[in-house]
Design a protein around this motif. Structure first.
Motif, PDB file in Angstrom:
ATOM      1  N   LEU A   1      -0.205  -0.834  -4.293  1.00 11.21           N
ATOM      2  CA  LEU A   1      -1.614  -0.443  -4.180  1.00 11.21           C
ATOM      3  C   LEU A   1      -1.616   1.035  -3.822  1.00 11.21           C
ATOM      4  O   LEU A   1      -1.453   1.424  -2.666  1.00 11.21           O
ATOM      5  CB  LEU A   1      -2.289  -1.291  -3.088  1.00 11.21           C
TER       6      LEU A   1
ATOM      7  N   ALA B   1       4.777   0.214   2.722  1.00 12.19           N
ATOM      8  CA  ALA B   1       5.819   0.841   1.892  1.00 12.19           C
ATOM      9  C   ALA B   1       6.831   1.642   2.703  1.00 12.19           C
ATOM     10  O   ALA B   1       7.764   2.202   2.134  1.00 12.19           O
ATOM     11  CB  ALA B   1       5.164   1.748   0.849  1.00 12.19           C
TER      12      ALA B   1
ATOM     13  N   PRO C   1       0.835  -1.215   0.000  1.00 17.61           N
ATOM     14  CA  PRO C   1       0.000   0.000   0.000  1.00 17.61           C
ATOM     15  C   PRO C   1       0.862   1.254   0.000  1.00 17.61           C
ATOM     16  O   PRO C   1       1.891   1.309   0.672  1.00 17.61           O
ATOM     17  CB  PRO C   1      -0.783  -0.101   1.317  1.00 17.61           C
TER      18      PRO C   1
ATOM     19  N   LYS D   1       3.499  10.813   4.485  1.00 14.66           N
ATOM     20  CA  LYS D   1       4.402  10.972   5.635  1.00 14.66           C
ATOM     21  C   LYS D   1       4.256  12.321   6.335  1.00 14.66           C
ATOM     22  O   LYS D   1       5.241  13.015   6.623  1.00 14.66           O
ATOM     23  CB  LYS D   1       5.862  10.752   5.172  1.00 14.66           C
ATOM     24  N   THR D   2       2.998  12.692   6.618  1.00 16.99           N
ATOM     25  CA  THR D   2       2.741  13.994   7.254  1.00 16.99           C
ATOM     26  C   THR D   2       3.374  14.087   8.644  1.00 16.99           C
ATOM     27  O   THR D   2       3.717  15.186   9.100  1.00 16.99           O
ATOM     28  CB  THR D   2       1.228  14.247   7.375  1.00 16.99           C
ATOM     29  N   ARG D   3       3.549  12.958   9.310  1.00 19.19           N
ATOM     30  CA  ARG D   3       4.129  13.016  10.662  1.00 19.19           C
ATOM     31  C   ARG D   3       5.616  13.354  10.654  1.00 19.19           C
ATOM     32  O   ARG D   3       6.209  13.584  11.700  1.00 19.19           O
ATOM     33  CB  ARG D   3       3.879  11.690  11.405  1.00 19.19           C
TER      34      ARG D   3
ATOM     35  N   ALA E   1       0.411   5.589   0.002  1.00 23.13           N
ATOM     36  CA  ALA E   1      -0.331   6.855  -0.021  1.00 23.13           C
ATOM     37  C   ALA E   1       0.478   7.822  -0.884  1.00 23.13           C
ATOM     38  O   ALA E   1       1.522   8.319  -0.462  1.00 23.13           O
ATOM     39  CB  ALA E   1      -0.490   7.395   1.401  1.00 23.13           C
TER      40      ALA E   1
END
Ligand SMILES: Nc1nc2c(ncn2[C@@H]2O[C@H](COP(=O)(O)OP(=O)(O)OP(=O)(O)O)[C@@H](O)[C@H]2O)c(=O)[nH]1
Ligand SMILES: C[C@H](OP(=O)(O)O)C(=O)O
Length: 202
Positions: A50, A85, A6, A13-15, A8
């Motif tokens: 994905l 990922a 998977p 990786k907003t954190r 995004a």
């Protein structure tokens, strides 16, 4: 084994926003994706990305813009593995151990309660990601009478979510994601108290 990875693709990786700019986070997420897919293939798996959006990538990509759980569950055709990922410390040996472990469901727990990697061999199993998903996945397996094996692996337990996870990558990584980090404007060190290493920008 078929392996879903998977990804995004938008605003990943907003954190890590405290130490990496948006363009850097996007490049870093791509470096980790390439790294993980290459490692999956070296471990004998067939990776399919994905992704939430179209992607130019050397591996097969399927696009599904739904949330993680429904997107994965729609493609959970056993036997199948799901490897996140952001497992930039993963190695062929660690993933081979995951793929080769017995059990209807094989779980590699993540630090903080996540499920970093899974093998699913039971037709009734479904995922429920986010929150303390490792506990949810144990419960779901128990409810359907599936046997569960858990993998005790440092390399599969570290997913790169928070700035402190970058310390582990800088110290123990040797793939493309670690190489990207080496050239990034962040440094690893301890403060005057000599406590745990942290990552700082600049
Ligand atoms: N296909 C798909 N993958 C996702 C989605 N959300 C997260 N992922 C991927 O799932 C894995 C775990 O993601 P998280 O660490 O929870 O989220 P993240 O988007 O990477 O990072 P944050 O923005 O910091 O939460 C990573 O490989 C992400 O790329 C989603 O909605 N769809
Ligand atoms: C998707 C989520 O990942 P984390 O937010 O723990 O990285 C989980 O493993 O449930």
């Amino acid at each position: 084994m078929d392996v879903l990875v998977p990804f995004a693709a938008t605003e990943p990786k907003t954190r890590l926003a405290g130490v990496l700019r948006p363009d850097e986070r996007a490049a870093f997420a791509r470096a980790m994706l390439e790294d993980v897919c290459g490692t999956v293939a070296e471990a004998g798996g067939s990776p399919t990305v994905l992704s939430t959006a179209d992607l130019d990538c050397e591996w097969p990509v399927v696009v599904d813009d739904r949330l993680l759980t429904p997107a994965v569950n729609d493609r959970l055709d056993p036997p199948v593995a799901v490897v996140m990922a952001d497992l930039a410390l993963s190695t062929p040996a660690a993933l081979s151990r995951l793929f080769g472990a017995d059990g209807d469901v094989v779980i590699a727990p993540g630090l903080g309660g996540g499920t970093n990697a899974l093998v699913v061999r039971h037709p009734d199993f479904s995922t429920d990601y986010h929150g303390v998903s490792v506990a949810d996945h144990r419960r779901i397996a128990e409810a359907i009478g599936a046997t569960v094996t858990e993998i005790d692996s440092f390399r599969l337990s570290v997913d790169i979510d928070e700035p402190e996870d970058l310390v582990e990558l800088a110290l123990h990584g040797d793939g493309p994601a670690a190489a990207w980090l080496e050239d990034a404007p962040v440094g690893v060190g301890t403060d005057a108290t000599g406590g745990r290493a942290t990552v700082t920008r600049g």
